[in-house]
Structure formats: C-alpha cells, structure tokens
Design a protein around this motif. Sequence first.
Motif, mmCIF file in Angstrom:
data_model
loop_
_atom_site.group_PDB
_atom_site.id
_atom_site.type_symbol
_atom_site.label_atom_id
_atom_site.label_comp_id
_atom_site.label_asym_id
_atom_site.label_seq_id
_atom_site.Cartn_x
_atom_site.Cartn_y
_atom_site.Cartn_z
ATOM 1 N N ASP A 62 50.582 -22.120 -87.611
ATOM 2 C CA ASP A 62 50.204 -22.267 -86.931
ATOM 3 C C ASP A 62 51.344 -24.321 -86.481
ATOM 4 O OD1 ASP A 62 47.761 -21.497 -86.812
ATOM 5 O OD2 ASP A 62 47.482 -21.827 -88.610
ATOM 6 N N SER A 63 52.256 -23.889 -86.873
ATOM 7 C CA SER A 63 53.971 -24.405 -85.991
ATOM 8 C C SER A 63 53.927 -25.949 -87.311
ATOM 9 C CB SER A 63 52.607 -24.969 -85.252
ATOM 10 O OG SER A 63 53.019 -24.598 -83.916
ATOM 11 N N LYS A 64 53.322 -25.376 -88.424
ATOM 12 C CA LYS A 64 53.111 -26.120 -89.582
ATOM 13 C C LYS A 64 54.398 -25.663 -90.665
ATOM 14 C CE LYS A 64 48.749 -28.145 -89.454
ATOM 15 N NZ LYS A 64 47.694 -28.293 -90.057
ATOM 16 N N VAL A 65 55.019 -26.257 -91.579
ATOM 17 C CA VAL A 65 56.256 -25.359 -92.634
ATOM 18 C C VAL A 65 55.789 -26.194 -93.849
ATOM 19 C CG1 VAL A 65 58.058 -25.819 -93.510
ATOM 20 C CG2 VAL A 65 57.678 -26.697 -91.108
ATOM 21 N N LEU A 66 55.707 -25.154 -94.933
ATOM 22 C CA LEU A 66 55.110 -25.336 -95.830
ATOM 23 C C LEU A 66 56.319 -25.647 -96.930
ATOM 24 C CD1 LEU A 66 52.745 -24.568 -97.953
ATOM 25 C CD2 LEU A 66 53.932 -21.847 -98.366
ATOM 26 N N LEU A 67 55.848 -26.571 -97.492
ATOM 27 C CA LEU A 67 56.571 -27.368 -98.692
ATOM 28 C C LEU A 67 56.535 -27.629 -99.685
ATOM 29 C CD1 LEU A 67 58.400 -30.140 -96.354
ATOM 30 C CD2 LEU A 67 59.523 -27.906 -96.907
ATOM 31 N N THR A 68 57.234 -27.297 -100.689
ATOM 32 C CA THR A 68 56.452 -28.039 -102.776
ATOM 33 C C THR A 68 56.440 -28.855 -102.568
ATOM 34 O OG1 THR A 68 58.322 -27.407 -103.028
ATOM 35 C CG2 THR A 68 57.031 -25.448 -103.286
ATOM 36 N N LYS A 69 55.690 -29.917 -102.947
ATOM 37 C CA LYS A 69 55.912 -31.870 -103.232
ATOM 38 C C LYS A 69 56.325 -31.866 -105.033
ATOM 39 C CE LYS A 69 52.883 -35.633 -103.383
ATOM 40 N NZ LYS A 69 51.965 -36.722 -102.783
ATOM 41 N N ASN A 70 57.421 -32.184 -105.388
ATOM 42 C CA ASN A 70 57.798 -32.504 -106.552
ATOM 43 C C ASN A 70 57.756 -34.077 -106.358
ATOM 44 O OD1 ASN A 70 58.553 -29.078 -106.822
ATOM 45 N ND2 ASN A 70 59.502 -30.268 -105.060
ATOM 46 N N VAL A 71 57.887 -34.582 -108.037
ATOM 47 C CA VAL A 71 57.887 -35.898 -108.715
ATOM 48 C C VAL A 71 59.080 -35.712 -109.451
ATOM 49 C CG1 VAL A 71 56.447 -35.475 -110.008
ATOM 50 C CG2 VAL A 71 57.144 -38.110 -108.549
ATOM 51 N N ASP A 72 60.300 -36.676 -109.510
ATOM 52 C CA ASP A 72 61.054 -36.990 -110.546
ATOM 53 C C ASP A 72 61.719 -38.620 -110.426
ATOM 54 O OD1 ASP A 72 62.594 -38.164 -108.632
ATOM 55 O OD2 ASP A 72 63.950 -36.503 -108.509
ATOM 56 N N ASP A 73 61.885 -39.026 -111.418
ATOM 57 C CA ASP A 73 61.959 -40.703 -111.603
ATOM 58 C C ASP A 73 62.260 -41.932 -110.449
ATOM 59 O OD1 ASP A 73 61.739 -40.643 -114.369
ATOM 60 O OD2 ASP A 73 64.008 -40.253 -115.199
ATOM 61 N N GLU A 74 62.545 -41.077 -109.313
ATOM 62 C CA GLU A 74 62.428 -42.136 -108.184
ATOM 63 C C GLU A 74 61.675 -41.392 -107.581
ATOM 64 O OE1 GLU A 74 66.554 -41.104 -106.309
ATOM 65 O OE2 GLU A 74 67.431 -41.302 -108.318
ATOM 66 N N GLY A 75 60.440 -40.868 -107.558
ATOM 67 C CA GLY A 75 59.532 -40.667 -106.570
ATOM 68 C C GLY A 75 59.011 -39.142 -106.099
#
Length: 56
Positions: free
Chosen positions: A14-27
Amino acid sequence: MFIRNSAKAVILKDSKVLLTKNVDDEGFFYLFPGGGQDHGETLPETVKRECLEEIG
C-alpha cells in the motif's frame, strides 16, 4: 578480518515501506529486514529466513 554476506529485503505494501526500528547508544534508527548469511545458505534462503525471524 571476518567478512559475512548479508541479505536485506525491500517490502512494499500500500505504498508503504517496511522497516525495523532499532535503538543503540545514539538513539533510534531504521533498517530493512534481513541479516547475515549462514554457511551453505543461498542469499534467497537467507533473506527469507531472516524476514521470518524478524517480522514473522
């Protein structure tokens, strides 16, 4: 130095891109789903396995 192949998927719906959200010491940061290739595995097998692991 050890080098490992990686396979990533670009998944569109549906015109959207799937990404994983990750976090490290910088955000927070975002990545395409995927990951490292195991010994004896093809890249198509790698991306399928990694996507199932990460997104079900």
